[in-house]
Write a protein that holds these residues in place. Structure first.
Motif, PDB file in Angstrom:
ATOM      1  N   PHE A   1     -15.424   4.952  24.119  1.00  0.00           N
ATOM      2  CA  PHE A   1     -15.147   3.682  24.326  1.00  0.00           C
ATOM      3  C   PHE A   1     -14.415   3.277  25.568  1.00  0.00           C
ATOM      4  CE2 PHE A   1     -17.694   3.352  20.443  1.00  0.00           C
ATOM      5  CZ  PHE A   1     -18.389   2.356  20.657  1.00  0.00           C
ATOM      6  N   ARG A   2     -14.424   2.595  26.270  1.00  0.00           N
ATOM      7  CA  ARG A   2     -13.403   2.315  27.498  1.00  0.00           C
ATOM      8  C   ARG A   2     -13.059   0.740  27.096  1.00  0.00           C
ATOM      9  NH1 ARG A   2     -14.866   3.279  33.538  1.00  0.00           N
ATOM     10  NH2 ARG A   2     -16.935   2.004  32.640  1.00  0.00           N
ATOM     11  N   PHE A   3     -11.519   0.732  26.941  1.00  0.00           N
ATOM     12  CA  PHE A   3     -11.237  -0.672  26.544  1.00  0.00           C
ATOM     13  C   PHE A   3     -10.173  -1.119  27.805  1.00  0.00           C
ATOM     14  CE2 PHE A   3      -8.507  -4.057  24.872  1.00  0.00           C
ATOM     15  CZ  PHE A   3      -9.448  -4.643  23.827  1.00  0.00           C
ATOM     16  N   ASN A   4     -10.573  -2.478  28.308  1.00  0.00           N
ATOM     17  CA  ASN A   4      -9.830  -2.884  29.359  1.00  0.00           C
ATOM     18  C   ASN A   4      -8.600  -3.922  28.857  1.00  0.00           C
ATOM     19  OD1 ASN A   4      -8.942  -5.062  31.314  1.00  0.00           O
ATOM     20  ND2 ASN A   4     -10.679  -4.290  32.496  1.00  0.00           N
TER      21      ASN A   4
ATOM     22  N   LEU B   1      -5.947   5.659  30.818  1.00  0.00           N
ATOM     23  CA  LEU B   1      -6.335   5.935  32.440  1.00  0.00           C
ATOM     24  C   LEU B   1      -5.270   5.764  33.259  1.00  0.00           C
ATOM     25  CD1 LEU B   1      -9.893   4.552  32.403  1.00  0.00           C
ATOM     26  CD2 LEU B   1      -9.224   6.871  31.540  1.00  0.00           C
ATOM     27  N   PRO B   2      -5.277   6.358  34.576  1.00  0.00           N
ATOM     28  CA  PRO B   2      -4.165   6.187  35.440  1.00  0.00           C
ATOM     29  C   PRO B   2      -3.698   4.886  35.809  1.00  0.00           C
ATOM     30  CG  PRO B   2      -5.625   7.872  36.056  1.00  0.00           C
ATOM     31  CD  PRO B   2      -6.044   7.291  35.049  1.00  0.00           C
ATOM     32  N   ASP B   3      -4.699   3.996  35.811  1.00  0.00           N
ATOM     33  CA  ASP B   3      -4.547   2.684  36.305  1.00  0.00           C
ATOM     34  C   ASP B   3      -3.661   1.952  35.115  1.00  0.00           C
ATOM     35  OD1 ASP B   3      -6.065   2.085  34.127  1.00  0.00           O
ATOM     36  OD2 ASP B   3      -7.581   0.999  35.321  1.00  0.00           O
ATOM     37  N   SER B   4      -3.319   2.314  33.982  1.00  0.00           N
ATOM     38  CA  SER B   4      -2.434   1.825  32.885  1.00  0.00           C
ATOM     39  C   SER B   4      -3.158   0.622  32.554  1.00  0.00           C
ATOM     40  CB  SER B   4      -1.063   1.358  33.342  1.00  0.00           C
ATOM     41  OG  SER B   4      -0.251   2.497  33.597  1.00  0.00           O
ATOM     42  N   ASN B   5      -4.340   0.250  32.907  1.00  0.00           N
ATOM     43  CA  ASN B   5      -5.115  -0.944  32.099  1.00  0.00           C
ATOM     44  C   ASN B   5      -6.343  -0.443  31.230  1.00  0.00           C
ATOM     45  OD1 ASN B   5      -5.482  -3.852  32.306  1.00  0.00           O
ATOM     46  ND2 ASN B   5      -7.249  -3.458  33.415  1.00  0.00           N
ATOM     47  N   HIS B   6      -6.464   0.736  31.213  1.00  0.00           N
ATOM     48  CA  HIS B   6      -7.738   0.905  30.249  1.00  0.00           C
ATOM     49  C   HIS B   6      -7.320   2.238  29.489  1.00  0.00           C
ATOM     50  CE1 HIS B   6      -9.823  -0.974  33.624  1.00  0.00           C
ATOM     51  NE2 HIS B   6     -10.735  -1.246  32.881  1.00  0.00           N
ATOM     52  N   ILE B   7      -7.974   2.350  28.377  1.00  0.00           N
ATOM     53  CA  ILE B   7      -7.887   3.492  27.585  1.00  0.00           C
ATOM     54  C   ILE B   7      -9.218   3.982  26.931  1.00  0.00           C
ATOM     55  CG2 ILE B   7      -5.498   2.750  26.408  1.00  0.00           C
ATOM     56  CD1 ILE B   7      -6.859   2.069  23.832  1.00  0.00           C
ATOM     57  N   ILE B   8      -9.444   5.005  26.728  1.00  0.00           N
ATOM     58  CA  ILE B   8     -10.715   5.623  26.209  1.00  0.00           C
ATOM     59  C   ILE B   8     -10.120   5.792  24.831  1.00  0.00           C
ATOM     60  CG2 ILE B   8     -12.133   7.352  26.287  1.00  0.00           C
ATOM     61  CD1 ILE B   8     -12.308   5.890  28.881  1.00  0.00           C
ATOM     62  N   TYR B   9     -10.971   5.419  23.940  1.00  0.00           N
ATOM     63  CA  TYR B   9     -10.743   5.587  22.346  1.00  0.00           C
ATOM     64  C   TYR B   9     -12.045   5.774  21.733  1.00  0.00           C
ATOM     65  CZ  TYR B   9     -12.626   0.840  21.363  1.00  0.00           C
ATOM     66  OH  TYR B   9     -13.430  -0.177  21.129  1.00  0.00           O
ATOM     67  N   THR B  10     -11.904   5.949  20.425  1.00  0.00           N
ATOM     68  CA  THR B  10     -13.154   6.345  19.809  1.00  0.00           C
ATOM     69  C   THR B  10     -13.478   5.292  18.667  1.00  0.00           C
ATOM     70  OG1 THR B  10     -11.701   7.519  17.906  1.00  0.00           O
ATOM     71  CG2 THR B  10     -12.680   8.744  20.021  1.00  0.00           C
TER      72      THR B  10
END
Length: 601
Positions: free
Chosen positions: A90-93, A69-78
């Motif tokens: 899933f979204r991971f912080n 994600l653009p904030d560089s603090n989250h990813i969307i993964y499977t």
């Protein structure tokens, strides 16, 4: 070679997967199984320091990627269940180390593709509505909107441009071999064809420049995949390179002045940096296989993984000002190049005077001694063996086997004509290429022609079944079918829409080609089987369903064949379409196959 070299030591070497930079190119994410299972790591390319972020949240076997994600603090993964590839999102912080489930579609396969420029949405492909199509997820209210409704699958990369268009590849023609570049407005209001070089070629989009004016594309219309830059204002294409070798674009530099490309040349993959204005290319002279490559740190560096025949995988930074490689993660083993066997890149003649490229591994040859040999058929069939570090090759060679890994017709990397040679011909010319690989091995003075085996996974498992049945007269001494296919029609009936489309694109429809489908199905020739066969399959396999192995086993039993004598059968309850990306699963599969061939050959 003075160190103890065991199967476990070779097979447990950790592997880096799915390297991706964040939007600002100053953080790098990757999957790595250093701890024994796959976890997500973040690397700071400035300091070269990295840290593990996840702790068991990822699936054991990796079949899909993630997006930043653009904030560089989250990813969307499977994440899926036991390898069934029915991925939820899933979204991971990264800061809080918390995971949040976004979608719950237990009967659908979903994969994140790209994030909107404002970071409020991401697009993903999904089979939730039937065929694999493109959807949009609203991160503010969790609403999902379907963007495309193609009858053909959208299963290639999708790129979300700053001007509100999402670019992707799909096919709307009657020619199932064809794939064109399309675009859909981010609100789903408009969809249009962007590029069709011909109605019999594969066009792929890889990146869009920051201003949205240029697309990095490729097409194999001229015989090999050639990289092009499509000007969105004029619709003119500038083709790069000579069109002699397959070249696939990766991404533009942040200033849009350079384009990073990978060239596939004689089973080696090397990077090229093209100047967008002059179209001149700079080749980086690596040997082996370069993968997972991206620009980073203001376009001054490249990040990538690399392997060579006697070099296990490394993660490295390449300084483009000094033209120098800096290794971040070296090979994760105390073994050195002297401990590994060399490979040979060979080409052998087949039945129609084609030359079949292949990788050959052999143990340390003692004068006068004869060794058992196996032919390993890759998956796909549009796959390829490379001149890289190969665990299977090293494991077999260290266990006293000669192993040939052929790029039979249908393989990628050798042009469109060669890749299409097995269309409407699975189990035909490609099977003869395998038999001629066996003949090539038998002519080597250190190979015992009475101890010859064949094995492979997925399409390679299909080919193993075919070799031992339809081509039983080729006189194989043993075969191991891993996650294979025994009858094309039953696989088709149990497949998801995008896999059905893939099979029809290769073999036509069953209704129009029933005789061909049945003639190229091993189950229909099982009465010919002479050699012992090993069958290995994951219960949750969505690509080659477990029933393909079960029905082969049941037919053997009906014929009076005894288990553990005529055949050996293993099912893995918590596994899908192989699990090569999981260390424990990889080791147990290696052990089964090696043990089988040691006893049978």
């Amino acid at each position: 070679m003075t160190k103890e070299i065991t199967l476990e030591k070779l097979a447990k070497m950790p592997q880096v997967r799915i390297v991706k930079t964040n939007k600002t190119k100053d953080k790098i994410g990757f999957y790595w199984d250093k701890t024994g299972r796959n976890e997500f790591y973040v690397l700071d390319p400035k300091t070269k320091n990295y840290q593990k972020i996840t702790d068991g949240e990822l699936p054991r076997a990796i079949r899909a990627g993630y997006i930043w994600l653009p904030d560089s603090n989250h990813i969307i993964y499977t994440r899926d269940k036991d390898g069934n590839e029915q991925h939820d999102l899933f979204r991971f912080n990264i800061e809080s180390r918390k995971s949040e489930q976004l979608t719950e579609t237990p009967k659908a396969e979903e994969t994140p593709q790209d994030i909107s420029p404002d970071g409020k949405y991401f697009c993903f492909t999904s089979t939730r509505a039937g065929q694999m199509n493109l959807f949009k997820y609203n991160l503010e209210n969790d609403e999902v909107e379907q963007l495309t409704d193609h009858k053909a699958p959208v299963w290639s990369k999708a790129i979300w441009a700053n001007d509100g268009w999402i670019y992707y590849s799909c096919n709307e023609t009657d020619n199932l071999k064809n794939r064109d570049i399309w675009a859909v407005k981010e609100d789903g209001s408009e969809k249009k064809l962007i590029l069709q070089v011909s109605n019999d070629s594969l066009e792929i989009v890889s990146d869009v420049s920051k201003d949205g004016k240029m697309l990095a594309v490729s097409s194999n219309a001229k015989g090999v995949h050639q990289t092009g830059i499509l000007n969105r204002e004029t619709d003119e294409i500038t083709w790069l390179g000579e069109g002699k070798y397959s070249e696939q674009p990766i991404e533009f530099s942040q200033d849009s002045k350079k384009l990073l490309v990978l060239r596939n040349q004689e089973a080696e993959v090397i990077p090229i940096i093209y100047d967008v204005d002059s179209t001149q290319g700079k080749i980086l002279t690596f040997n082996g296989l370069v993968f997972n490559i991206h620009f980073c740190l203001d376009d001054n560096y490249l990040i990538y993984t690399r392997t060579a025949p006697q070099l296990p995988q490394i993660l490295a930074l390449y300084d483009l000002s000094e033209w120098q490689e800096h290794i971040i993660i070296p090979p994760q083993t105390d073994l050195t190049d002297e401990d590994f066997y060399e490979m040979e890149y060979v080409k052998y003649p087949t039945f129609d005077d084609q030359k079949i490229p292949a990788i050959l591994y052999k143990p340390k040859i003692e004068e006068g001694k004869k060794y058992p040999a196996v032919v390993q058929v890759h998956g796909g069939p549009t796959g390829q063996y490379f001149q890289n570090f190969d665990m299977f090759g090293q494991v077999f060679a260290h266990n006293g086997f000669v192993i040939l890994k052929p790029n039979i017709r249908g393989s990628t990397g050798y042009g469109k004509e060669f890749m299409e040679m097995n269309l409407m011909d699975w189990g035909g010319g490609d099977a003869k290429d395998v038999i001629h690989g066996k003949k090539f091995l038998e002519q080597l003075d250190y190979v015992d022609p009475n101890r010859m085996g064949v094995f492979g996974g997925s399409y390679g498992g299909y080919m193993t079944f075919i070799q031992l049945t339809k081509y039983a007269d080729a006189s194989w001494n043993a075969g191991s079918a891993w996650i294979g296919i025994s009858r094309l029609k039953t696989m088709y009936d149990r497949s998801r829409p995008h896999f059905k489309y893939f099979l029809e694109s290769h073999m036509g429809t069953y209704e129009e080609n029933k005789e061909l489908w049945e003639d190229r199905s091993a189950l229909n020739f099982i009465e010919n089987i002479k050699a012992p066969v090993q069958i290995i399959h994951g219960v949750n396999d969505p690509r080659c369903p477990i029933e393909e192995s079960r029905q082969f086993k049941e037919k053997l039993l009906e014929m009076g064949k005894k288990e553990k004598e005529a055949f050996e059968y293993t099912e893995f309850a918590e596994e899908g379409h192989g699990a090569f990306s999981d260390i424990k699963m990889r080791i147990r599969t290696f052990k089964l196959i090696i043990d089988f061939f040691k006893r049978r050959l």
